[in-house]
Write an enzyme that holds these catalytic residues in place. Structure first.
Site, PDB file in Angstrom:
ATOM      1  CG  HIS A 200      -1.655   1.266   1.439  1.00 12.22           C
ATOM      2  ND1 HIS A 200      -2.807   1.551   0.747  1.00 12.22           N
ATOM      3  CD2 HIS A 200      -1.417   2.342   2.208  1.00 12.22           C
ATOM      4  CE1 HIS A 200      -3.245   2.755   1.094  1.00 12.22           C
ATOM      5  NE2 HIS A 200      -2.416   3.254   1.990  1.00 12.22           N
ATOM      6  CD  GLU A 277      -5.601  -3.263   2.992  1.00 13.39           C
ATOM      7  OE1 GLU A 277      -5.516  -4.360   3.545  1.00 13.39           O
ATOM      8  OE2 GLU A 277      -4.614  -2.510   2.840  1.00 13.39           O
ATOM      9  N   PRO A 278      -9.667  -0.689  -0.240  1.00  4.67           N
ATOM     10  CG  PRO A 278     -11.738  -0.493  -1.292  1.00  4.67           C
ATOM     11  CD  PRO A 278     -10.687  -1.496  -0.898  1.00  4.67           C
ATOM     12  N   GLY A 279     -10.314   2.413   1.474  1.00  4.83           N
ATOM     13  CA  GLY A 279     -11.018   3.042   2.593  1.00  4.83           C
ATOM     14  C   GLY A 279     -11.872   4.146   2.003  1.00  4.83           C
ATOM     15  NE  ARG A 280      -8.632   8.932   0.086  1.00 10.48           N
ATOM     16  CZ  ARG A 280      -8.161   9.740   1.035  1.00 10.48           C
ATOM     17  NH1 ARG A 280      -8.747  10.880   1.266  1.00 10.48           N
ATOM     18  NH2 ARG A 280      -7.083   9.419   1.715  1.00 10.48           N
ATOM     19  NE  ARG A 316      -9.375  13.618   4.250  1.00  5.11           N
ATOM     20  CZ  ARG A 316      -9.243  14.110   3.039  1.00  5.11           C
ATOM     21  NH1 ARG A 316     -10.109  14.984   2.595  1.00  5.11           N
ATOM     22  NH2 ARG A 316      -8.238  13.742   2.273  1.00  5.11           N
ATOM     23  CE1 TYR A 320      -3.264  14.146   6.481  1.00  9.64           C
ATOM     24  CE2 TYR A 320      -5.649  14.252   6.265  1.00  9.64           C
ATOM     25  CZ  TYR A 320      -4.524  13.656   6.795  1.00  9.64           C
ATOM     26  OH  TYR A 320      -4.657  12.587   7.622  1.00  9.64           O
ATOM     27  CB  CYS A 352     -10.172  28.733  21.438  1.00 11.33           C
ATOM     28  SG  CYS A 352      -9.529  30.276  22.017  1.00 11.33           S
ATOM     29  CE1 TYR A 388      -8.491   7.061   6.613  1.00  6.83           C
ATOM     30  CE2 TYR A 388      -9.074   7.802   4.420  1.00  6.83           C
ATOM     31  CZ  TYR A 388      -8.536   6.855   5.254  1.00  6.83           C
ATOM     32  OH  TYR A 388      -8.046   5.684   4.723  1.00  6.83           O
TER      33      TYR A 388
HETATM   34  N1  LLP Z   1      -4.567   0.053   3.537  1.00  9.02           N
HETATM   35  C1  LLP Z   1      -3.631   0.521   4.361  1.00  9.02           C
HETATM   36  C2  LLP Z   1      -2.583  -0.360   4.845  1.00  9.02           C
HETATM   37  C3  LLP Z   1      -3.666   1.872   4.770  1.00  9.02           C
HETATM   38  O1  LLP Z   1      -2.723   2.344   5.580  1.00  9.02           O
HETATM   39  C4  LLP Z   1      -4.706   2.714   4.301  1.00  9.02           C
HETATM   40  C5  LLP Z   1      -4.784   4.105   4.728  1.00  9.02           C
HETATM   41  C6  LLP Z   1      -5.668   2.160   3.443  1.00  9.02           C
HETATM   42  C7  LLP Z   1      -5.557   0.830   3.068  1.00  9.02           C
HETATM   43  C8  LLP Z   1      -6.811   2.958   2.900  1.00  9.02           C
HETATM   44  O2  LLP Z   1      -6.392   4.040   2.154  1.00  9.02           O
HETATM   45  P1  LLP Z   1      -7.469   4.813   1.269  1.00  9.02           P
HETATM   46  O3  LLP Z   1      -8.040   3.844   0.300  1.00  9.02           O
HETATM   47  O4  LLP Z   1      -8.512   5.295   2.191  1.00  9.02           O
HETATM   48  O5  LLP Z   1      -6.727   5.916   0.636  1.00  9.02           O
HETATM   49  N2  LLP Z   1      -6.286  10.515   7.028  1.00  9.02           N
HETATM   50  C9  LLP Z   1      -5.851  10.571   5.641  1.00  9.02           C
HETATM   51  C10 LLP Z   1      -5.689   9.195   5.054  1.00  9.02           C
HETATM   52  C11 LLP Z   1      -4.798   8.295   5.846  1.00  9.02           C
HETATM   53  C12 LLP Z   1      -4.783   6.908   5.299  1.00  9.02           C
HETATM   54  C13 LLP Z   1      -4.074   5.942   6.171  1.00  9.02           C
HETATM   55  N3  LLP Z   1      -4.023   4.626   5.626  1.00  9.02           N
HETATM   56  C14 LLP Z   1      -6.824  11.424   4.844  1.00  9.02           C
HETATM   57  O6  LLP Z   1      -7.781  11.957   5.430  1.00  9.02           O
HETATM   58  O7  LLP Z   1      -6.659  11.613   3.641  1.00  9.02           O
END
Ligand code: LLP
Length: 436
Positions: A200, A277-280, A316, A320, A352, A388
């Site tokens: 990743h 392995e998507p999050g966002r 965020r 960022y 504040c 996030y």
């Molecule tokens: N897999 C692993 C091992 C990860 O560390 C992450 C995210 C993901 C998958 C999912 O990534 P995504 O598909 O969501 O891009 N707080 C930051 C993002 C930090 C992500 C940390 N790891 C933001 O708000 O952009």
């Protein structure tokens, strides 16, 4: 410009029924994004993006599995109905004596084991994706003979911010690609079998960088050999935040990975599972942060809309310089005309701290956003906030965590109550000697 409804429910009703600030998730958008990834056999949701147990349950019902990065996330997954491992009492497959679920409903992915996480991993036999060589020894001592995945840092990475780039020598994540032979030896000492390989490289990256991962993973897979049964492309799929951002071509992305998987299958002579392995990607667009405009004021030439949510609710932008689209919902419940007068405004919160601004670029430079002329009491809806967003919120300034609502089957369902103010300090205590 205007957003009077979310998933068919008026913003005014949501704000009045549940109060603000309020996170609202439109279930339909999550289901669509899951559907987009149907070509991948295993979609492993990186729950850190939005880990409310109702969201976990929703994705589980679609056949999505999860990743967990802490003891808390392991227990959340279990609370949502996922089986942690072969020793989990809920795992009927393992009880039947048949092979444990090869999809591993939950994988622990981290660069360290803390004691709570290692205890849970050992108790339930959770599959681990190890991001540091020392983890091999630590797991080996507790669970000799385990099957593991190795997370490899391929030596390059990319993200929407330097803070979300997880590859290369500046990153703490993963096992350095040149240390694979050493790690295989360590594993062998404990009878640990490397059945999975994972990379990743960062979050909010692009197709160009994502596609380089295939070649890097293939190279390492050849070193590990036929013990491999799973390869994971990691997460990082970008989401369109700005109106001119284009959506990633998932067909092309899948084809690249599928070709890699097929070449490795030919080499090993057995099938390989391909995970993504998507999050966002699954949740960002589904989430809205409803805030109420509490004051409109001028500072020199700047006009500010100050709302009741701050970086305690959505970090965020301050972290960022992230861009989130915004829209207004009026008290009257009617959208204004399409050619409504807009004005350049700075949108800030109640905290504040001067960095509490939602319209800023990385480095804290305040930006203007053209928004409709609004009044105090109107709602400002921050869009694309599902990933996030709530998951990174805090109690800074002793502000309670916001409530969360899921628009489920067309109806708003409360999935987290607004935190009670007294809960914020309920775990604190005053030493007896200070009470005298
Ligand atoms: N897999 C692993 C091992 C990860 O560390 C992450 C995210 C993901 C998958 C999912 O990534 P995504 O598909 O969501 O891009 N707080 C930051 C993002 C930090 C992500 C940390 N790891 C933001 O708000 O952009």
């Amino acid at each position: 410009m205007w957003q009077q409804e979310i998933g068919g429910v008026p913003v005014r009703d949501l704000a009045q029924q549940f109060g603000t600030p309020l996170y609202v998730y439109d279930e339909q958008l999550i289901l669509q994004r899951i559907q987009d990834l149907a070509q991948f056999e295993v979609v492993r949701y990186a729950q850190k993006a939005c880990s409310n147990i109702a969201i976990l349950r929703l994705v589980q019902q679609q056949g999505v599995v999860v990743d967990a990065v802490s003891a808390g996330e392991l227990l959340r997954a279990q609370a949502a109905g996922f089986v942690l491992g072969p020793h989990d009492p809920a795992n009927k497959l393992a009880k039947d004596g048949s092979a444990a679920d090869p999809h591993h409903q939950v994988v622990y992915t981290a660069d360290i084991f803390d004691s709570e996480a290692l205890d849970l991993v050992a108790k339930y036999g959770v599959h681990c994706n190890l991001g540091s060589p020392d983890m091999i020894n630590q797991l080996g001592e507790r669970c000799p003979g385990a099957r593991v995945t190795l997370r490899i840092n391929p030596g390059f990475g990319h993200g929407h911010s330097q803070k979300t780039n997880t590859g290369g020598a500046q990153s703490k994540h993963g096992i350095w690609h040149e240390q694979v032979p050493d790690c295989l030896q360590r594993a062998a000492r404990f009878g640990i079998k490397v059945s999975g390989l994972h990379m990743h490289i960062g979050s909010g990256t692009d197709m160009e960088h994502l596609s380089q991962v295939c070649g890097a993973l293939e190279k390492v897979a050849t070193q590990v050999g036929p013990s491999l049964t799973t390869i994971s492309a990691g997460g990082g799929l970008p989401t369109p935040y700005r109106s001119d951002d284009t959506r990633i071509n998932l067909d092309d992305y899948f084809q690249l990975w599928d070709a890699t998987r097929r070449r490795l299958q030919d080499q090993f002579g057995h099938p390989l599972l391909l995970e993504v392995e998507p999050g966002r990607y699954l949740v960002a667009e589904s989430g809205y942060l409803i805030t109420e405009i509490r004051t409109i004021k001028e500072m020199g030439s700047n006009r500010f809309y100050l709302v009741d949510a701050g970086f305690n609710n959505l970090a965020r932008p301050i972290l960022y310089g992230a861009y989130h689209p915004m829209a207004i919902a009026t008290q009257e419940g009617k959208a204004g005309p399409a050619n409504v007068p807009t004005q350049p405004v700075v949108v800030g919160g109640p905290l504040c701290e001067s960095g509490d601004i939602f319209t800023q670029t990385e480095g804290g430079f305040v930006q203007h956003r053209d928004l409709p002329v609004a009044k105090v009491g109107d709602w400002l809806v921050i869009q694309c906030a599902g990933a996030y967003g709530h998951a990174m919120s805090s109690n800074y300034n002793s502000k309670p965590l916001a409530a969360e609502v899921l628009i489920h089957q067309g109806k708003p369902c409360l999935i987290r109550s607004r935190q009670d103010l007294r809960q914020i300090f309920a775990d604190e205590q005053i030493p007896a000697t200070l009470l005298n």
